[in-house]
Design an enzyme around this catalytic site. Structure first.
Site, short mmCIF file in Angstrom:
data_model
loop_
_atom_site.label_atom_id
_atom_site.label_comp_id
_atom_site.label_asym_id
_atom_site.label_seq_id
_atom_site.Cartn_x
_atom_site.Cartn_y
_atom_site.Cartn_z
N GLY A 39 -2.90 -0.36 1.39
CA GLY A 39 -1.59 -0.50 0.75
C GLY A 39 -0.72 -1.30 1.69
CG ASN A 43 -2.41 -1.78 5.16
OD1 ASN A 43 -2.82 -0.63 5.21
ND2 ASN A 43 -2.99 -2.72 4.44
CD GLU A 140 -0.21 -3.46 -2.80
OE1 GLU A 140 -1.23 -4.14 -2.96
OE2 GLU A 140 -0.02 -2.76 -1.78
CG LEU A 222 0.70 -22.19 6.56
CD1 LEU A 222 1.13 -23.36 7.41
CD2 LEU A 222 0.79 -22.53 5.09
CD GLU A 224 -8.87 -21.25 7.25
OE1 GLU A 224 -9.79 -21.84 6.70
OE2 GLU A 224 -8.34 -20.23 6.76
CG ASP A 253 -0.54 -5.85 5.15
OD1 ASP A 253 0.29 -6.42 4.43
OD2 ASP A 253 -1.56 -5.29 4.70
CB THR A 283 -5.84 -7.57 12.05
OG1 THR A 283 -4.80 -6.83 12.68
CG2 THR A 283 -6.11 -6.98 10.68
O1 RIB Z 1 -2.78 -6.43 2.52
C1 RIB Z 1 -3.97 -5.70 2.43
C2 RIB Z 1 -3.84 -4.61 1.42
O2 RIB Z 1 -3.68 -5.18 0.13
C3 RIB Z 1 -5.04 -3.70 1.29
O3 RIB Z 1 -4.99 -2.63 2.19
C4 RIB Z 1 -5.00 -3.27 -0.17
O4 RIB Z 1 -4.65 -1.93 -0.35
C5 RIB Z 1 -4.00 -4.21 -0.83
O5 RIB Z 1 -2.84 -3.58 -1.11
#
Ligand code: RIB
Length: 300
Positions: A39, A43, A140, A222, A224, A253, A283
């Site tokens: 999420g 995150n 989201e 952007l 890579e 994130d 990450t």
């Molecule tokens: O940005 C990555 C996230 O996007 C994932 O963890 C997934 O849950 C989606 O929301």
């Protein structure tokens, strides 16, 4: 230290590893699959906590195992949740991540209860706003709630950072109330209702136009290539680091959280972009969403 409130989504992620994503009508087999917590809201909050920023988080869960597991893990990561919003009628969000062996992914989200932030929740959030200086939000959760929140935060002269993901068009009336917008190039085009820039020069022209019209700051990630910053007078570019890519999930994130942490500490934009680039390189060198987010000591 400046206090940040993240308001956003909580998901349970299901990742399925494939050589290449299937074409229409094709059935393929997978070499591995795994569950993790994700999420974008959760995150970004966890990333901030691991980078030792002062962060609180508000998210919403269904009253189900996925939701309770997520809350426990987020809190164990040192994120304070001043309130936990819950619904008895909707499930916690689910994301299905198709992860190719080159580390690139495709994500499908069933937002579930993330789409169910309601008026009652808004009143709860409103009461907490005065405790924070900086607000980090994504798209989201339901956009009507987000718009109402942006209008309210703007009226309280709060500093708003928006990661407009998943991609969605927002009118300039809303965008001009946001201090710092951080999309990727695809999200930028949809957000601003513009054609997809064909190259870096076209992207810079679009960004400059938006920064001048809306009088705010922009960073476009952007992949890579790197990231670019634009405001009314300044333009900065930070190239990506070359690392072995395992899984790009949550790289954006991480970048956003790390940028904000460093920017609030130093007010040095290029320094914060470089720090964020290093953090997201960690990450992408490991798999999963929340479990891949780096700790401060790992960013050298
Ligand atoms: O940005 C990555 C996230 O996007 C994932 O963890 C997934 O849950 C989606 O929301």
């Amino acid at each position: 230290m400046d206090k940040i409130l993240v308001i956003g989504s909580i998901n349970k992620d299901f990742t399925i590893n494939v050589d290449k994503a299937p074409l229409e009508g094709e059935t393929i087999t997978s070499s591995a699959s795994s569950y993790s917590l994700g999420g974008k809201g959760a995150n970004q909050a966890v990333a901030l906590a691991r980078l030792e920023a002062q962060v609180d988080f508000i998210g919403k869960i269904g009253e189900d195992n996925n939701g309770y597991e997520a809350i426990e893990s987020i809190q164990n990561d040192g994120v304070n949740m001043p309130v936990i919003l819950k619904s008895q009628t909707k499930d916690t969000g689910i994301a299905v991540i198709i992860l190719e062996k080159n580390g690139k992914n495709r994500i499908i989200v069933n937002q579930g209860v993330n789409l169910n932030f309601n008026d009652e929740d808004f009143e709860i959030v409103k009461k907490l706003v005065d405790n924070y200086d900086y607000f980090l939000i994504q798209l989201e959760i339901n956009v009507e709630f987000i718009k109402k929140l942006i209008n309210y935060l703007h009226s309280k002269k709060k500093f708003i950072v928006l990661n407009p993901a998943p991609a969605y068009h927002l009118e300039d009336e809303i965008l001009k109330k946001i201090n710092l917008v951080i999309p990727n190039e695809h999200e930028l085009a949809i957000l601003t209702n513009s054609p997809n820039p064909k190259n870096l020069d076209e992207l810079k022209v679009l960004l400059k136009q938006k920064a001048l019209e809306l009088k705010n700051k922009w960073i476009v990630t952007l992949g890579e290539v790197g990231s670019i910053y634009m405001d009314e007078t300044n333009e900065l570019f930070c190239p990506s680091l070359q690392v072995e890519v395992v899984d790009t999930t949550a790289a954006g994130d991480t970048y956003i959280a790390a940028f904000l942490k460093k920017y609030l500490e130093s007010k040095d934009i290029l320094g914060a972009m470089q720090f964020a680039t290093k953090a997201s390189a960690v990450t992408i060198s490991r798999k999963g969403a929340q479990e891949s987010l780096p700790y401060l000591k790992e960013i050298v």
